[in-house]
Scaffold this motif. Sequence first.
Motif, PDB file in Angstrom:
ATOM      1  N   MET A 128       0.683  -1.341  -0.021  1.00 46.26           N
ATOM      2  CA  MET A 128      -0.105  -0.190   0.088  1.00 46.26           C
ATOM      3  C   MET A 128       0.937   1.164   0.030  1.00 46.26           C
ATOM      4  SD  MET A 128      -2.922  -0.992   2.496  1.00 46.26           S
ATOM      5  CE  MET A 128      -4.084   0.475   2.278  1.00 46.26           C
ATOM      6  N   ASP A 129       0.841   1.979  -1.227  1.00 46.34           N
ATOM      7  CA  ASP A 129       1.727   3.033  -1.201  1.00 46.34           C
ATOM      8  C   ASP A 129       1.057   4.047  -0.484  1.00 46.34           C
ATOM      9  OD1 ASP A 129       3.689   1.739  -2.414  1.00 46.34           O
ATOM     10  OD2 ASP A 129       2.884   1.971  -4.606  1.00 46.34           O
ATOM     11  N   TYR A 130       1.714   4.947   0.348  1.00 43.56           N
ATOM     12  CA  TYR A 130       1.294   5.961   1.055  1.00 43.56           C
ATOM     13  C   TYR A 130       2.204   7.026   1.121  1.00 43.56           C
ATOM     14  CZ  TYR A 130       2.242   4.732   5.956  1.00 43.56           C
ATOM     15  OH  TYR A 130       2.937   4.602   7.079  1.00 43.56           O
ATOM     16  N   ARG A 131       1.714   8.227   1.725  1.00 37.51           N
ATOM     17  CA  ARG A 131       2.492   9.245   2.293  1.00 37.51           C
ATOM     18  C   ARG A 131       1.679  10.039   3.176  1.00 37.51           C
ATOM     19  NH1 ARG A 131       1.171  10.866  -2.828  1.00 37.51           N
ATOM     20  NH2 ARG A 131       0.501  12.941  -3.197  1.00 37.51           N
ATOM     21  N   ILE A 132       2.435  10.719   4.106  1.00 34.96           N
ATOM     22  CA  ILE A 132       1.598  11.836   4.974  1.00 34.96           C
ATOM     23  C   ILE A 132       2.180  13.209   4.500  1.00 34.96           C
ATOM     24  CG2 ILE A 132       1.561  12.603   7.488  1.00 34.96           C
ATOM     25  CD1 ILE A 132       0.446   9.792   6.948  1.00 34.96           C
ATOM     26  N   VAL A 133       1.040  13.865   4.432  1.00 40.26           N
ATOM     27  CA  VAL A 133       1.044  15.259   3.700  1.00 40.26           C
ATOM     28  C   VAL A 133       0.427  16.258   4.823  1.00 40.26           C
ATOM     29  CG1 VAL A 133       0.647  16.772   1.828  1.00 40.26           C
ATOM     30  CG2 VAL A 133       1.273  14.328   1.349  1.00 40.26           C
ATOM     31  N   GLU A 134       1.109  17.501   4.802  1.00 36.17           N
ATOM     32  CA  GLU A 134       0.277  18.579   5.447  1.00 36.17           C
ATOM     33  C   GLU A 134      -0.022  19.556   4.218  1.00 36.17           C
ATOM     34  OE1 GLU A 134      -0.013  19.142   8.700  1.00 36.17           O
ATOM     35  OE2 GLU A 134       1.259  17.479   9.360  1.00 36.17           O
ATOM     36  N   ARG A 135      -1.098  20.070   4.296  1.00 36.59           N
ATOM     37  CA  ARG A 135      -1.743  20.762   3.259  1.00 36.59           C
ATOM     38  C   ARG A 135      -2.662  21.879   3.667  1.00 36.59           C
ATOM     39  NH1 ARG A 135      -4.899  18.457  -2.114  1.00 36.59           N
ATOM     40  NH2 ARG A 135      -5.205  20.410  -3.440  1.00 36.59           N
ATOM     41  N   ALA A 255     -11.318  -0.085  -8.407  1.00 36.07           N
ATOM     42  CA  ALA A 255      -9.888  -0.340  -7.914  1.00 36.07           C
ATOM     43  C   ALA A 255      -9.998   0.817  -6.662  1.00 36.07           C
ATOM     44  CB  ALA A 255      -8.916   0.344  -8.843  1.00 36.07           C
ATOM     45  N   ILE A 256     -10.730   1.720  -6.533  1.00 39.92           N
ATOM     46  CA  ILE A 256     -10.775   2.887  -5.409  1.00 39.92           C
ATOM     47  C   ILE A 256     -11.654   2.254  -4.376  1.00 39.92           C
ATOM     48  CG2 ILE A 256     -12.635   4.147  -6.258  1.00 39.92           C
ATOM     49  CD1 ILE A 256      -9.534   5.650  -4.938  1.00 39.92           C
ATOM     50  N   GLN A 257     -12.702   1.585  -4.547  1.00 44.70           N
ATOM     51  CA  GLN A 257     -13.438   1.012  -3.422  1.00 44.70           C
ATOM     52  C   GLN A 257     -12.662  -0.307  -2.871  1.00 44.70           C
ATOM     53  OE1 GLN A 257     -16.815  -0.596  -6.120  1.00 44.70           O
ATOM     54  NE2 GLN A 257     -17.869   1.409  -5.988  1.00 44.70           N
ATOM     55  N   ARG A 262      -9.405  -1.742   1.943  1.00 43.82           N
ATOM     56  CA  ARG A 262      -7.861  -1.911   2.700  1.00 43.82           C
ATOM     57  C   ARG A 262      -7.469  -0.940   3.518  1.00 43.82           C
ATOM     58  NH1 ARG A 262      -3.523  -3.257  -0.990  1.00 43.82           N
ATOM     59  NH2 ARG A 262      -2.595  -4.296   0.845  1.00 43.82           N
ATOM     60  N   ILE A 263      -7.770   0.281   3.354  1.00 45.59           N
ATOM     61  CA  ILE A 263      -7.152   1.206   4.293  1.00 45.59           C
ATOM     62  C   ILE A 263      -7.694   0.987   5.548  1.00 45.59           C
ATOM     63  CG2 ILE A 263      -7.310   3.706   4.879  1.00 45.59           C
ATOM     64  CD1 ILE A 263      -7.224   4.417   1.707  1.00 45.59           C
ATOM     65  N   TYR A 264      -8.984   0.828   5.599  1.00 45.17           N
ATOM     66  CA  TYR A 264      -9.682   0.630   6.995  1.00 45.17           C
ATOM     67  C   TYR A 264      -9.644  -0.628   7.538  1.00 45.17           C
ATOM     68  CZ  TYR A 264     -11.920   5.344   6.414  1.00 45.17           C
ATOM     69  OH  TYR A 264     -12.406   6.489   6.344  1.00 45.17           O
TER      70      TYR A 264
END
Length: 306
Positions: A128-135, A255-257, A262-264
């Motif tokens: 699971m590719d992810y990154r933490i971002v401040e926006r 794919a998004i569903q 998977r995230i949860y």
Amino acid sequence: MEWLKRMQAAIDYMEDHMDERITIEEIARAACSSTHHFQRMFYMLSGVTVGEYLRRRRLTLAAQELASSSSKVIDTALKYGYDSPESFAKAFRKVHGVSPSQARHAGVKLKAFPRIAIQIMLKGDQEMDYRIVEREGFTLIGKVIETTSAGGKSSKEITEFWRACFEQGVIQRLSEQIEEEKLYGVVYGFDCEQDSFKYMIAGRAARGALADHPQAAEVGQAAEADSQTADEFKTLEIPASTWAVFTCVGPMPGAIQSLIHRIYQEWFPATGYEHAGTPEFELYPPGDSSSEDYQCEMWIPVIKKE
């Protein structure tokens, strides 16, 4: 696992108070969680909303009580949270296919919705590719529907919403109001009592477009519009946040569903983060969204759990 214990504590709390009026805040407190995060986690892990679970379990217990005792229908209705025999009978028939009085008859088939036992499996067999971002905060403009997770309706209704917006020219008209080609699919405005939420197909609002749209009075609420073009669209304020950003590759909407589940089911239980309770969104760049190599992103506002 800590989250599994917390979720089980919330289920135990619900089961111990089936014949009482309890709130989502009380249930989430049993899980040491925010209401928003608990509701999303519960649905993604169990496949039913908190409201659905309570309704089905109460009607299961009510049917067992009517079939095995001489309790009055009105007493049973009141015991399990129904204000009148009529509303109880309607809900009872919808689940069991018979009236409450018929449940007493020998040989009548009744439905049983068993107590849920949550099991979290961290498979780890797919990255699971992810990154933490401040926006910083920004403003979106788009078209909104209200839907519900109950019965899995939201997935179907959101897919249909996208199709209709393309076919009816909504996306083309929206493109005249936004400053970039990327489209957003925004989830916000959860209603605990109705198991409902809002979904917006949107874009980053261009400066000129905002002139016809009053700004949202509160973060995460869409403002009503009052001009001819604005009648179709609303604006939504997205607050400055810390975001967990996940890369999604594959044809939409499957794919998004799959990624969201998977995230949860995998990512949240394995990390020290919780959903911040503000709007989350899917970010769709231009391209063939039906392609196997189409790439988009899921942005979820998060807070670090103490």
